[in-house]
Design an enzyme around this catalytic site. Structure first.
Site, PDB file in Angstrom:
ATOM      1  N   VAL A   1     -12.123  40.249  61.742  1.00  0.00           N
ATOM      2  CA  VAL A   1     -12.091  38.755  61.551  1.00  0.00           C
ATOM      3  C   VAL A   1     -10.985  38.202  62.553  1.00  0.00           C
ATOM      4  O   VAL A   1     -10.147  38.929  62.810  1.00  0.00           O
ATOM      5  CB  VAL A   1     -11.514  38.668  59.909  1.00  0.00           C
ATOM      6  CG1 VAL A   1     -11.231  37.159  59.657  1.00  0.00           C
ATOM      7  CG2 VAL A   1     -12.162  39.293  58.917  1.00  0.00           C
ATOM      8  N   CYS A   2     -11.333  36.987  62.905  1.00  0.00           N
ATOM      9  CA  CYS A   2     -10.353  36.188  63.648  1.00  0.00           C
ATOM     10  C   CYS A   2     -10.589  34.694  63.385  1.00  0.00           C
ATOM     11  O   CYS A   2     -10.979  34.719  62.262  1.00  0.00           O
ATOM     12  CB  CYS A   2     -10.618  36.342  65.184  1.00  0.00           C
ATOM     13  SG  CYS A   2     -12.041  35.701  65.767  1.00  0.00           S
ATOM     14  N   ARG A   3     -10.087  33.704  63.972  1.00  0.00           N
ATOM     15  CA  ARG A   3     -10.246  32.449  63.571  1.00  0.00           C
ATOM     16  C   ARG A   3     -11.627  31.718  63.540  1.00  0.00           C
ATOM     17  O   ARG A   3     -12.130  31.137  62.654  1.00  0.00           O
ATOM     18  CB  ARG A   3      -9.385  31.362  64.632  1.00  0.00           C
ATOM     19  CG  ARG A   3      -9.193  30.046  64.230  1.00  0.00           C
ATOM     20  CD  ARG A   3      -8.486  29.236  65.067  1.00  0.00           C
ATOM     21  NE  ARG A   3      -9.146  28.857  66.215  1.00  0.00           N
ATOM     22  CZ  ARG A   3     -10.096  27.986  66.316  1.00  0.00           C
ATOM     23  NH1 ARG A   3     -10.452  27.193  65.445  1.00  0.00           N
ATOM     24  NH2 ARG A   3     -10.822  27.675  67.474  1.00  0.00           N
TER      25      ARG A   3
END
Length: 99
Positions: free
Chosen positions: A62-64
């Protein structure tokens, strides 16, 4: 690269599935909230922290917005890890976060 939507990952958590989530955002981004139970390893630290990532488990990255986690997936796949990118990243996450 395998992908999952934020909604589908949230469903797995709600169903109490034992999922491993790794958040590759920077410290200041994670301070605003992360998926409950997610492990925080900034993208730039992944190569030297591979020993913290269980090769026997499947991990959701997961990231932005999905770009950096996609890069993490590519790198980890090359190292023999089983990973899936959360498309849309935290921008698409509509469920609870922990701070």
């Amino acid at each position: 690269m395998k992908e999952i939507t934020a909604k589908d990952l949230a469903s797995k958590l709600k169903d109490s599935e034992n999922v491993s989530i790794i958040d590759v955002r920077e410290d200041e981004e994670v301070a605003q909230g992360k998926i409950p139970g997610a492990k925080h390893i900034p993208l730039g630290q992944i190569p030297e922290r591979l020993n913290e990532i269980d090769k026997e488990k499947h991990h959701f990255m997961v990231c932005r917005s999905g770009g950096r986690s996609g890069n993490a997936c590519s790198f980890l796949s090359e190292q023999g890890y089983d990973v899936t990118n959360m498309a849309g990243g935290m921008l698409d996450w509509e469920d609870k976060v922990e701070k």
